[in-house]
Motif scaffolding. Structure first.
Motif, PDB file in Angstrom:
ATOM      1  N   ASP A 252     -46.694  68.569   3.608  1.00 37.90           N
ATOM      2  CA  ASP A 252     -45.942  67.861   2.566  1.00 37.90           C
ATOM      3  C   ASP A 252     -44.872  68.776   1.989  1.00 37.90           C
ATOM      4  OD1 ASP A 252     -47.662  65.650   2.831  1.00 37.90           O
ATOM      5  OD2 ASP A 252     -49.104  66.569   1.438  1.00 37.90           O
ATOM      6  N   GLU A 253     -43.821  68.170   1.447  1.00 39.34           N
ATOM      7  CA  GLU A 253     -42.759  68.953   0.834  1.00 39.34           C
ATOM      8  C   GLU A 253     -43.223  69.556  -0.485  1.00 39.34           C
ATOM      9  OE1 GLU A 253     -39.081  66.959   0.356  1.00 39.34           O
ATOM     10  OE2 GLU A 253     -38.779  66.601   2.489  1.00 39.34           O
ATOM     11  N   PHE A 254     -42.556  70.624  -0.892  1.00 40.41           N
ATOM     12  CA  PHE A 254     -42.846  71.259  -2.174  1.00 40.41           C
ATOM     13  C   PHE A 254     -42.407  70.312  -3.294  1.00 40.41           C
ATOM     14  CE2 PHE A 254     -42.577  74.199  -5.688  1.00 40.41           C
ATOM     15  CZ  PHE A 254     -43.540  75.155  -5.405  1.00 40.41           C
TER      16      PHE A 254
ATOM     17  N   ALA B 193     -42.938  79.591   9.087  1.00 39.90           N
ATOM     18  CA  ALA B 193     -42.864  79.070   7.720  1.00 39.90           C
ATOM     19  C   ALA B 193     -44.087  79.537   6.942  1.00 39.90           C
ATOM     20  CB  ALA B 193     -42.801  77.545   7.749  1.00 39.90           C
ATOM     21  N   ILE B 194     -44.010  79.426   5.631  1.00 46.13           N
ATOM     22  CA  ILE B 194     -45.144  79.751   4.769  1.00 46.13           C
ATOM     23  C   ILE B 194     -45.620  78.460   4.115  1.00 46.13           C
ATOM     24  CG2 ILE B 194     -45.935  81.022   2.740  1.00 46.13           C
ATOM     25  CD1 ILE B 194     -43.837  83.123   3.340  1.00 46.13           C
ATOM     26  N   ILE B 195     -46.890  78.152   4.272  1.00 49.64           N
ATOM     27  CA  ILE B 195     -47.464  76.955   3.683  1.00 49.64           C
ATOM     28  C   ILE B 195     -48.732  77.338   2.922  1.00 49.64           C
ATOM     29  CG2 ILE B 195     -46.535  75.424   5.452  1.00 49.64           C
ATOM     30  CD1 ILE B 195     -49.240  75.444   6.811  1.00 49.64           C
TER      31      ILE B 195
ATOM     32  N   GLU C 180     -48.948  72.238   2.032  1.00 52.24           N
ATOM     33  CA  GLU C 180     -47.713  72.096   1.262  1.00 52.24           C
ATOM     34  C   GLU C 180     -46.734  73.161   1.713  1.00 52.24           C
ATOM     35  OE1 GLU C 180     -47.662  71.180  -3.133  1.00 52.24           O
ATOM     36  OE2 GLU C 180     -47.047  73.298  -3.162  1.00 52.24           O
ATOM     37  N   MET C 181     -45.515  72.745   2.046  1.00 52.76           N
ATOM     38  CA  MET C 181     -44.500  73.689   2.478  1.00 52.76           C
ATOM     39  C   MET C 181     -44.048  74.552   1.297  1.00 52.76           C
ATOM     40  SD  MET C 181     -42.646  75.004   4.821  1.00 52.76           S
ATOM     41  CE  MET C 181     -42.828  73.877   6.215  1.00 52.76           C
ATOM     42  N   VAL C 182     -44.021  75.850   1.496  1.00 52.60           N
ATOM     43  CA  VAL C 182     -43.544  76.774   0.470  1.00 52.60           C
ATOM     44  C   VAL C 182     -42.190  77.350   0.867  1.00 52.60           C
ATOM     45  CG1 VAL C 182     -44.015  78.923  -0.785  1.00 52.60           C
ATOM     46  CG2 VAL C 182     -45.895  77.344  -0.248  1.00 52.60           C
ATOM     47  N   ALA C 183     -42.104  77.873   2.061  1.00 53.62           N
ATOM     48  CA  ALA C 183     -40.837  78.427   2.557  1.00 53.62           C
ATOM     49  C   ALA C 183     -40.654  78.002   4.007  1.00 53.62           C
ATOM     50  CB  ALA C 183     -40.826  79.954   2.441  1.00 53.62           C
ATOM     51  N   GLY C 184     -39.619  77.187   4.257  1.00 56.64           N
ATOM     52  CA  GLY C 184     -39.376  76.733   5.624  1.00 56.64           C
ATOM     53  C   GLY C 184     -39.004  75.275   5.745  1.00 56.64           C
ATOM     54  N   HIS C 185     -38.462  74.683   4.666  1.00 49.39           N
ATOM     55  CA  HIS C 185     -38.077  73.264   4.712  1.00 49.39           C
ATOM     56  C   HIS C 185     -37.014  73.001   5.779  1.00 49.39           C
ATOM     57  CE1 HIS C 185     -40.146  73.290   0.837  1.00 49.39           C
ATOM     58  NE2 HIS C 185     -40.206  71.976   0.917  1.00 49.39           N
ATOM     59  N   ARG C 186     -36.006  73.866   5.856  1.00 45.49           N
ATOM     60  CA  ARG C 186     -34.937  73.664   6.836  1.00 45.49           C
ATOM     61  C   ARG C 186     -35.468  73.856   8.256  1.00 45.49           C
ATOM     62  NH1 ARG C 186     -30.698  76.591   7.211  1.00 45.49           N
ATOM     63  NH2 ARG C 186     -29.100  74.956   7.361  1.00 45.49           N
TER      64      ARG C 186
ATOM     65  N   MET D 153     -40.976  80.263  -2.977  1.00 44.08           N
ATOM     66  CA  MET D 153     -40.079  79.188  -2.546  1.00 44.08           C
ATOM     67  C   MET D 153     -38.649  79.466  -2.984  1.00 44.08           C
ATOM     68  SD  MET D 153     -38.318  76.381  -3.893  1.00 44.08           S
ATOM     69  CE  MET D 153     -39.181  75.984  -5.414  1.00 44.08           C
ATOM     70  N   VAL D 154     -38.461  79.848  -4.241  1.00 47.36           N
ATOM     71  CA  VAL D 154     -37.121  80.115  -4.761  1.00 47.36           C
ATOM     72  C   VAL D 154     -36.508  81.330  -4.077  1.00 47.36           C
ATOM     73  CG1 VAL D 154     -35.792  80.796  -6.793  1.00 47.36           C
ATOM     74  CG2 VAL D 154     -37.527  79.010  -6.981  1.00 47.36           C
ATOM     75  N   ASP D 155     -37.258  82.428  -4.021  1.00 48.02           N
ATOM     76  CA  ASP D 155     -36.722  83.667  -3.451  1.00 48.02           C
ATOM     77  C   ASP D 155     -36.313  83.501  -1.994  1.00 48.02           C
ATOM     78  OD1 ASP D 155     -37.027  84.967  -5.829  1.00 48.02           O
ATOM     79  OD2 ASP D 155     -38.865  86.025  -5.281  1.00 48.02           O
ATOM     80  N   SER D 156     -37.083  82.731  -1.229  1.00 47.45           N
ATOM     81  CA  SER D 156     -36.776  82.559   0.200  1.00 47.45           C
ATOM     82  C   SER D 156     -35.500  81.754   0.409  1.00 47.45           C
ATOM     83  CB  SER D 156     -37.946  81.879   0.914  1.00 47.45           C
ATOM     84  OG  SER D 156     -38.147  80.564   0.423  1.00 47.45           O
ATOM     85  N   ASN D 157     -35.186  80.863  -0.544  1.00 50.62           N
ATOM     86  CA  ASN D 157     -33.991  80.022  -0.399  1.00 50.62           C
ATOM     87  C   ASN D 157     -32.745  80.622  -1.025  1.00 50.62           C
ATOM     88  OD1 ASN D 157     -34.578  77.136   0.830  1.00 50.62           O
ATOM     89  ND2 ASN D 157     -36.372  77.685  -0.385  1.00 50.62           N
ATOM     90  N   LEU D 158     -32.908  81.527  -1.989  1.00 44.69           N
ATOM     91  CA  LEU D 158     -31.746  82.142  -2.626  1.00 44.69           C
ATOM     92  C   LEU D 158     -30.982  83.051  -1.674  1.00 44.69           C
ATOM     93  CD1 LEU D 158     -33.023  83.035  -6.224  1.00 44.69           C
ATOM     94  CD2 LEU D 158     -31.407  81.248  -5.564  1.00 44.69           C
TER      95      LEU D 158
END
Length: 270
Positions: free
Chosen positions: A40-42, A71-73, A82-88, A117-122
């Motif tokens: 599932d998405e975050f 990815a990290i879930i 739940e997806m934490v880092a790796g949505h794209r 989640m935030v740090d991986s996307n920034l």
């Protein structure tokens, strides 16, 4: 007692005949192939997954080489994740018609998951103002909760275990943005979606679509939601957006309780 003693002895012998390196490797999280249907998405994920040229290139890379960085879930009830880092990366797998994605499963608290989640996307090259706004806000609130102190929106509460620094100052150091710039971005979360979308367009530059720069957008964030809706309607009618000076005037009238459609139209005509 003898049986328990024997079990304890075996455990001790196992430790004796394994190296520290082997024990560390055994304790590290391992990469697992997880069905995408189980992930599932975050919740309230602030980063948009756009179907742009970059995504198509990533999907092509996944087809040829697979996912190079797992990815990290985190686990959820009922055998889901739940997806934490790796949505794209997950979206790229779906485009490439992959049914599974390599993941590292980690037990994380809500605060730990939000920060990761935030740090991986920034680290992404192009981030929209709205993405930064909600990401900074989410990380700031998670950092405060993790430190054991309830945070108030847009406050700068002093957290003792940050060595005399506010949580926002700490976030500024980690993100490379100034303390004041982070405050401005977080203010954008008070904009109605229609106006925030126009702030994003100052980066996207979509044709035939209005744009609002960051500085006037921050001033407009102090308007009530109804005042913002009135402003948006006027902007569409007049095909223009307020300057920084005009936005300051609107904020002043709003604080005095005198901002209405007529005043907005008058200011926009200046």
């Amino acid at each position: 007692m003898a049986k328990n003693s024997a079990q304890g002895l075996l455990t001790t012998l196992d430790d004796l005949f394994s190296t520290q390196e082997e024990r560390e490797v055994a304790s590290q999280p391992r990469v697992q192939e997880i069905s995408i249907d189980l992930i599932d998405e975050f919740p309230n994920h602030p980063f948009k997954v756009r179907m742009d040229e970059s995504m198509m290139e990533m999907a092509d890379s996944v087809k040829q080489h697979g996912i190079l960085v797992p990815a990290i879930i985190r686990p959820k009830e009922g055998g889901r994740f739940e997806m934490v880092a790796g949505h794209r990366r997950m979206t790229a797998c779906m485009i490439a018609e992959k049914e599974e994605i390599p993941c590292i499963v980690r037990d994380l608290t809500d605060e730990e998951a939000t920060i990761i989640m935030v740090d991986s996307n920034l680290q992404r090259e192009q981030l929209l103002p709205s993405e930064k706004a909600f990401a900074y806000k989410m990380k700031l609130e998670a950092t405060r909760r993790k430190a054991g102190r309830p945070g108030k929106e847009n406050s700068a509460t002093l957290l003792q275990n940050f060595n005399g620094k506010t949580s926002r100052e700490l976030l500024a150091e980690q993100s490379g943005e100034s303390h004041e710039q982070i405050r401005k971005y977080i203010r954008l979360t008070n904009l109605i979606p229609e106006l925030l979308d126009l702030v994003d367009n100052s980066v996207l530059k979509e044709k035939d679509k209005l744009q609002i720069a960051l500085r006037p957008a921050v001033e407009l964030s102090y308007l009530t939601q109804q005042e913002q809706r009135d402003l948006h309607e006027t902007m569409l009618t007049e095909d223009c957006t307020p300057s920084h000076v005009q936005a300051i005037k609107m904020r002043k009238f709003s604080e005095e309780g005198r901002l209405n459609m007529d005043v907005i139209f008058s200011i926009m005509q200046e």
